[in-house]
Design a protein around this motif. Structure first.
Motif, PDB file in Angstrom:
ATOM      1  N   GLU A 135      12.226  18.178 -25.190  1.00  0.00           N
ATOM      2  CA  GLU A 135      11.665  16.893 -24.777  1.00  0.00           C
ATOM      3  C   GLU A 135      11.130  16.970 -23.358  1.00  0.00           C
ATOM      4  O   GLU A 135      10.032  16.510 -23.067  1.00  0.00           O
ATOM      5  CB  GLU A 135      12.722  15.795 -24.890  1.00  0.00           C
ATOM      6  CG  GLU A 135      12.169  14.399 -24.691  1.00  0.00           C
ATOM      7  CD  GLU A 135      13.184  13.320 -25.019  1.00  0.00           C
ATOM      8  OE1 GLU A 135      14.151  13.169 -24.234  1.00  0.00           O
ATOM      9  OE2 GLU A 135      13.035  12.638 -26.049  1.00  0.00           O
ATOM     10  N   ARG A 154      12.047   8.117 -19.936  1.00  0.00           N
ATOM     11  CA  ARG A 154      13.112   8.688 -20.759  1.00  0.00           C
ATOM     12  C   ARG A 154      14.460   8.572 -20.066  1.00  0.00           C
ATOM     13  O   ARG A 154      15.485   8.343 -20.699  1.00  0.00           O
ATOM     14  CB  ARG A 154      12.788  10.150 -21.082  1.00  0.00           C
ATOM     15  CG  ARG A 154      11.636  10.315 -22.066  1.00  0.00           C
ATOM     16  CD  ARG A 154      11.547  11.737 -22.580  1.00  0.00           C
ATOM     17  NE  ARG A 154      11.164  12.678 -21.546  1.00  0.00           N
ATOM     18  CZ  ARG A 154       9.919  13.024 -21.273  1.00  0.00           C
ATOM     19  NH1 ARG A 154       8.908  12.501 -21.969  1.00  0.00           N
ATOM     20  NH2 ARG A 154       9.655  13.900 -20.321  1.00  0.00           N
ATOM     21  N   GLU A 168      15.840   5.105 -20.544  1.00  0.00           N
ATOM     22  CA  GLU A 168      16.429   4.948 -21.884  1.00  0.00           C
ATOM     23  C   GLU A 168      17.804   5.617 -21.946  1.00  0.00           C
ATOM     24  O   GLU A 168      18.766   5.044 -22.471  1.00  0.00           O
ATOM     25  CB  GLU A 168      15.512   5.570 -22.939  1.00  0.00           C
ATOM     26  CG  GLU A 168      16.073   5.444 -24.350  1.00  0.00           C
ATOM     27  CD  GLU A 168      15.373   6.339 -25.347  1.00  0.00           C
ATOM     28  OE1 GLU A 168      15.851   6.410 -26.504  1.00  0.00           O
ATOM     29  OE2 GLU A 168      14.370   6.985 -24.980  1.00  0.00           O
ATOM     30  N   TYR A 169      17.888   6.825 -21.409  1.00  0.00           N
ATOM     31  CA  TYR A 169      19.159   7.565 -21.399  1.00  0.00           C
ATOM     32  C   TYR A 169      20.243   6.776 -20.668  1.00  0.00           C
ATOM     33  O   TYR A 169      21.378   6.657 -21.127  1.00  0.00           O
ATOM     34  CB  TYR A 169      18.945   8.924 -20.729  1.00  0.00           C
ATOM     35  CG  TYR A 169      20.193   9.761 -20.581  1.00  0.00           C
ATOM     36  CD1 TYR A 169      20.586  10.633 -21.589  1.00  0.00           C
ATOM     37  CD2 TYR A 169      20.974   9.689 -19.424  1.00  0.00           C
ATOM     38  CE1 TYR A 169      21.725  11.401 -21.456  1.00  0.00           C
ATOM     39  CE2 TYR A 169      22.116  10.456 -19.283  1.00  0.00           C
ATOM     40  CZ  TYR A 169      22.487  11.308 -20.302  1.00  0.00           C
ATOM     41  OH  TYR A 169      23.632  12.064 -20.162  1.00  0.00           O
ATOM     42  N   ARG A 177      21.516   3.772 -22.728  1.00  0.00           N
ATOM     43  CA  ARG A 177      22.396   4.155 -23.836  1.00  0.00           C
ATOM     44  C   ARG A 177      23.753   4.635 -23.341  1.00  0.00           C
ATOM     45  O   ARG A 177      24.771   4.445 -24.006  1.00  0.00           O
ATOM     46  CB  ARG A 177      21.726   5.231 -24.694  1.00  0.00           C
ATOM     47  CG  ARG A 177      20.479   4.728 -25.411  1.00  0.00           C
ATOM     48  CD  ARG A 177      20.077   5.603 -26.566  1.00  0.00           C
ATOM     49  NE  ARG A 177      18.814   5.158 -27.157  1.00  0.00           N
ATOM     50  CZ  ARG A 177      18.695   4.158 -28.000  1.00  0.00           C
ATOM     51  NH1 ARG A 177      19.771   3.474 -28.366  1.00  0.00           N
ATOM     52  NH2 ARG A 177      17.513   3.808 -28.492  1.00  0.00           N
ATOM     53  N   ALA A 224      18.070  -0.675 -24.439  1.00  0.00           N
ATOM     54  CA  ALA A 224      17.767   0.735 -24.721  1.00  0.00           C
ATOM     55  C   ALA A 224      16.540   0.858 -25.620  1.00  0.00           C
ATOM     56  O   ALA A 224      15.693   1.738 -25.414  1.00  0.00           O
ATOM     57  CB  ALA A 224      18.975   1.412 -25.353  1.00  0.00           C
ATOM     58  N   GLU A 225      16.429  -0.002 -26.629  1.00  0.00           N
ATOM     59  CA  GLU A 225      15.279   0.046 -27.524  1.00  0.00           C
ATOM     60  C   GLU A 225      13.987  -0.300 -26.794  1.00  0.00           C
ATOM     61  O   GLU A 225      12.931   0.287 -27.051  1.00  0.00           O
ATOM     62  CB  GLU A 225      15.486  -0.900 -28.708  1.00  0.00           C
ATOM     63  CG  GLU A 225      16.429  -0.367 -29.762  1.00  0.00           C
ATOM     64  CD  GLU A 225      15.990   0.980 -30.309  1.00  0.00           C
ATOM     65  OE1 GLU A 225      14.821   1.112 -30.726  1.00  0.00           O
ATOM     66  OE2 GLU A 225      16.809   1.921 -30.292  1.00  0.00           O
ATOM     67  N   GLN A 280      13.452   0.262 -23.627  1.00  0.00           N
ATOM     68  CA  GLN A 280      13.134   1.435 -22.824  1.00  0.00           C
ATOM     69  C   GLN A 280      12.568   2.554 -23.686  1.00  0.00           C
ATOM     70  O   GLN A 280      11.665   3.291 -23.280  1.00  0.00           O
ATOM     71  CB  GLN A 280      14.382   1.925 -22.080  1.00  0.00           C
ATOM     72  CG  GLN A 280      14.920   0.959 -21.043  1.00  0.00           C
ATOM     73  CD  GLN A 280      13.948   0.742 -19.890  1.00  0.00           C
ATOM     74  OE1 GLN A 280      13.006   1.511 -19.694  1.00  0.00           O
ATOM     75  NE2 GLN A 280      14.162  -0.313 -19.123  1.00  0.00           N
ATOM     76  N   LYS A 281      13.085   2.695 -24.923  1.00  0.00           N
ATOM     77  CA  LYS A 281      12.596   3.732 -25.821  1.00  0.00           C
ATOM     78  C   LYS A 281      11.135   3.482 -26.182  1.00  0.00           C
ATOM     79  O   LYS A 281      10.329   4.420 -26.231  1.00  0.00           O
ATOM     80  CB  LYS A 281      13.437   3.796 -27.093  1.00  0.00           C
ATOM     81  CG  LYS A 281      13.024   4.907 -28.056  1.00  0.00           C
ATOM     82  CD  LYS A 281      13.909   4.924 -29.282  1.00  0.00           C
ATOM     83  CE  LYS A 281      13.568   6.122 -30.168  1.00  0.00           C
ATOM     84  NZ  LYS A 281      12.160   6.172 -30.581  1.00  0.00           N
ATOM     85  N   LYS A 282      10.795   2.228 -26.442  1.00  0.00           N
ATOM     86  CA  LYS A 282       9.402   1.913 -26.764  1.00  0.00           C
ATOM     87  C   LYS A 282       8.495   2.268 -25.587  1.00  0.00           C
ATOM     88  O   LYS A 282       7.399   2.802 -25.772  1.00  0.00           O
ATOM     89  CB  LYS A 282       9.271   0.436 -27.118  1.00  0.00           C
ATOM     90  CG  LYS A 282       9.875   0.071 -28.469  1.00  0.00           C
ATOM     91  CD  LYS A 282       9.732  -1.421 -28.758  1.00  0.00           C
ATOM     92  CE  LYS A 282      10.370  -1.775 -30.103  1.00  0.00           C
ATOM     93  NZ  LYS A 282      10.281  -3.234 -30.389  1.00  0.00           N
ATOM     94  N   ASP A 303       8.196   6.043 -25.526  1.00  0.00           N
ATOM     95  CA  ASP A 303       7.315   6.525 -26.598  1.00  0.00           C
ATOM     96  C   ASP A 303       5.847   6.266 -26.256  1.00  0.00           C
ATOM     97  O   ASP A 303       4.978   7.112 -26.497  1.00  0.00           O
ATOM     98  CB  ASP A 303       7.669   5.840 -27.922  1.00  0.00           C
ATOM     99  CG  ASP A 303       9.007   6.310 -28.487  1.00  0.00           C
ATOM    100  OD1 ASP A 303       9.518   7.342 -28.016  1.00  0.00           O
ATOM    101  OD2 ASP A 303       9.537   5.625 -29.378  1.00  0.00           O
TER     102      ASP A 303
END
Length: 416
Positions: free
Chosen positions: A58, A189, A192-193, A196, A387-388, A390-392, A395
């Protein structure tokens, strides 16, 4: 995102009338031969070894390396790497396991499963590094792979890929832009980490460290608060029975805290067994075996695929939700307290640990009041939402960065 295509283009266009780029084979702008040595000739000498597993795919960096003695060196430990080398995995190149060698690994050894690219003075190491990360490079390499199970390429194929090379001045400008854009992706990233990994801290804050159990929560065996089921076994004799093919969950699908459903497979079972092996929303799924540090990893099924079964190497834990809710159990099982229990009772062979249904059922679960568990779930849902989000964002950043790479290495001129 904090950068726009127009801003990137404007920065790149600061170069006054950049000259048309020249196309070269990668092999023409990298050294034809790199060093190699056999560490086993010095059996007591320690060295650091970089293999495919060392690459953080990643982040596109060497995330770890093994320190081993020469006598223990695998046969593939042969290629010497130098600071600034760009290493590209020739095995499953579609996964893009690439990295730039940092100063602390100068003179160490990597696997022969890498093509080692050592740039000449015509090309910057970082410029070449970003190129082998680009969709342009991946497309070229993917055109000529061998092997069905483990598709691979060769050093020769990688060196034959055409690389557009502008002036060194323009390379510096391009690298500067790409590094800044890459930095934004990394920050996304990391956010997001961080979100979580607040979950374990929330668990400790609400229930204390289970290893000490400071609030003296009562303990019940897992089999007293949940129904534990083993899954369907592959390769059974089913002749004469009325059967059906259905999707099922394998160990590879059950990750630590989430499910990876990108590669679902089907299995043939008797129609009379569907109910027995079906997973339902709220079931907590746990792996039976794996690396010792990952033993007991699990995730909650939310009904993404209906119907869906589970393999015998994946336990189905269906909580009695008047006593324990799956969200609480998931965090408890992921704690150091649970890992200590599983490692103590597990059967271990050659780096693999496994537990059986009886051992799982005898897990001593701490059971706080249901109201506390429900409050934990509510706060947990808030963290998951962050977290979701941040993930979006991560991405989106990654997609734009890939687009930026593709547009950069067109071979015509370096604009986006």
């Amino acid at each position: 995102m904090h950068w726009e295509r127009d801003q990137v283009s404007a920065t790149l266009d600061q170069a006054s009338n950049p000259a048309p780029v020249r196309m070269h084979l990668i092999g023409e702008v990298t050294q034809q031969r790199t060093d190699s040595r056999d560490p086993r000739t010095k059996p007591d000498t320690l060295f650091r070894y970089v293999d495919i597993a060392s690459i953080d795919r990643e982040e596109k960096v060497i995330g770890s390396s093994k320190r081993i003695r020469g006598i223990d060196a695998p046969s593939r430990a042969r290629k010497v790497i130098r600071e600034g080398d760009v290493i590209v995995s020739t095995v499953r190149p579609n996964l893009n396991a690439v990295a730039q060698v940092p100063p602390d690994l100068d003179g160490e050894i990597c696997s022969t499963g890498f093509c080692v690219l050592r740039p000449t003075e015509e090309v910057l190491s970082e410029f070449l590094y970003f190129f082998v990360r680009s969709p342009n490079f991946l497309t070229e390499v993917a055109m000529d792979l061998t092997g069905a199970m483990y598709p691979a390429t060769s050093d020769g194929k990688i060196r034959s890929v055409r690389l557009p090379i502008p002036s060194l001045e323009d390379q510096h400008r391009i690298v500067d832009i790409l590094k800044r854009a890459d930095g934004i992706c990394r920050l996304r990233r990391q956010a997001e980490y961080t979100a979580r990994h607040l979950i374990p801290a929330l668990f400790i804050d609400m229930f204390g460290d289970p290893l000490r159990n400071p609030d003296q929560w009562p303990t019940l065996l897992l089999k007293e608060v949940a129904e534990i089921g083993s899954g369907v076994t592959k390769g059974r004799e089913l002749s004469g029975a009325e059967t059906v093919d259905l999707p099922y969950l394998r160990v590879a699908n059950v990750q630590d805290g989430h499910l990876d459903l990108t590669a679902m497979k089907t299995i043939t079972i008797k129609k009379t067994e569907i109910e027995k092996y079906t997973v339902s929303p709220g079931d907590f799924l746990m792996t039976e075996r794996g690396d010792p540090d990952k033993l007991g990893r699990g995730a909650i099924w939310t009904g993404e695929v209906e119907p869906c079964l589970h393999q015998n190497h994946v336990f189905k834990v269906r909580c009695d939700q008047s006593k324990v809710i799956p969200e609480y159990l998931r965090s408890l099982v992921g704690s150091a307290y649970a890992k200590e229990y599983f490692l103590r009772v597990a059967k271990q062979t050659t780096g693999i640990a496994s537990i059986n249904k009886t051992q799982l059922g005898n897990f001593p679960a701490l059971v706080p009041p249901l109201r506390n568990q429900l409050e934990f779930k509510e706060r947990l849902n808030g963290l998951h939402a962050i977290a979701e989000q941040q993930k979006k964002g991560a991405d989106t950043a990654d997609r734009l960065f890939d687009s930026l790479l593709r547009g950069t290495f067109t071979g015509q001129r370096f604009t986006i």
